[in-house]
Design an enzyme around this catalytic site. Structure first.
Site, PDB file in Angstrom:
ATOM      1  N   GLY A  97       0.825  -1.192   0.000  1.00 51.74           N
ATOM      2  CA  GLY A  97       0.000   0.000   0.000  1.00 51.74           C
ATOM      3  C   GLY A  97       0.866   1.252   0.000  1.00 51.74           C
ATOM      4  CE  LYS A 109       5.345   1.388   1.262  1.00 51.33           C
ATOM      5  NZ  LYS A 109       4.001   1.023   1.760  1.00 51.33           N
ATOM      6  CD  GLU A 118       5.501  -0.278   4.477  1.00 52.93           C
ATOM      7  OE1 GLU A 118       4.332  -0.556   4.791  1.00 52.93           O
ATOM      8  OE2 GLU A 118       5.911   0.902   4.414  1.00 52.93           O
TER       9      GLU A 118
END
Length: 258
Positions: A97, A109, A118
């Site tokens: 996402g 993010k 991530e």
């Protein structure tokens, strides 16, 4: 956590998240992909849901690499094989996402404080794909996600990093505090997170800003992901999906059916 979200009535936002996630999985998580990174955030449960729907025969020889506690729990709850990036430093595809995405597929993010892992999984992947709802689709970063650039820092260095961020153009940068406990948010890596807002001029071209922040002593990782994504999938209110590609192409396609 549960993987039966789509079986109950969804709000327009949740439906948009599901559209983006399902479409991205259908296009990019192919039978030949055996090592798959699972990102973090509110859209990711729909990613796992769609992968599970591909069936046990397809998934039996796969291994799934999480970006944090949430994605690890989703993988385990779905009875998928759990792996680690230490074992699998090369990943076929990672789907994750984002808090906001600009026209060049640069991302903010780290709203969930998972951006260090991530970014490792994004860099490890042959293909990195973003999934989000239409609210995350922006021209310039910082337009809708106004909390600032998430900066993960070593706890003993946070005060100095905060001071340096103030000096380089983020006078409102502040330590992220937990909502249900006294004190700061602590990442899965045991670090603190600073949220550092910058003006639109700096955010128009975030790569130099990323490099500048990353060079500050005490900074572990920065929640600016630049020049990394192959495509971003945005679910829309009308049931369509907008796909932005790394080469600047934009597609409008119909969302998948259940």
């Amino acid at each position: 956590m549960t993987l039966t979200i789509s079986k109950v009535p969804l709000s327009a936002i949740e439906e948009a998240k599901k559209l983006a996630a399902w479409t991205a999985v259908d296009k990019h998580v192919l039978p030949e992909h055996k090592v798959i990174g699972i990102g973090s955030g509110s859209t990711v449960p729909y990613v796992v849901e769609r992968i599970v729907a591909q069936g046990p025969e397809v998934n039996k020889d796969r291994v799934f690499i999480p970006t944090g506690f949430q994605s690890k729990e989703l993988i385990v709850d779905a009875h998928l094989s759990l792996g680690d990036v230490e074992q699998y430093p090369i990943i076929d595809v990672t789907i994750d996402g984002a808090d906001e995405v600009d026209t060049e597929l640069n991302c903010i993010k780290g709203g969930g404080a998972c951006h260090l892992r991530e970014k490792v999984l994004a860099e490890a992947a042959d293909t990195w794909i973003i999934v989000a709802d239409y609210r995350k689709n922006s021209q310039v970063l910082g337009t809708t996600y106004t909390q600032g650039v998430p900066v993960e820092v070593a706890p003993f260095a946070y005060a100095k990093v905060l001071q340096n961020l103030h000096h380089i153009g983020s006078p409102n940068a502040k330590l992220r505090l937990a909502k249900m406990k006294a004190g700061p948010v602590v990442s899965d890596n045991g670090n603190f997170v600073i949220d550092a807002p910058f003006d639109a001029e700096k955010m128009k071209d975030p790569y130099p800003l990323l490099a500048q922040i990353k060079m500050l002593t005490g900074v572990v990782e920065v929640g600016l992901f630049c020049h990394m994504a192959k495509a971003a999938y945005f679910g829309n209110q009308d049931g369509s999906v907008t796909v932005k590609w790394h080469d600047g192409k934009v597609d409008q396609i119909a969302g998948p059916q259940s």
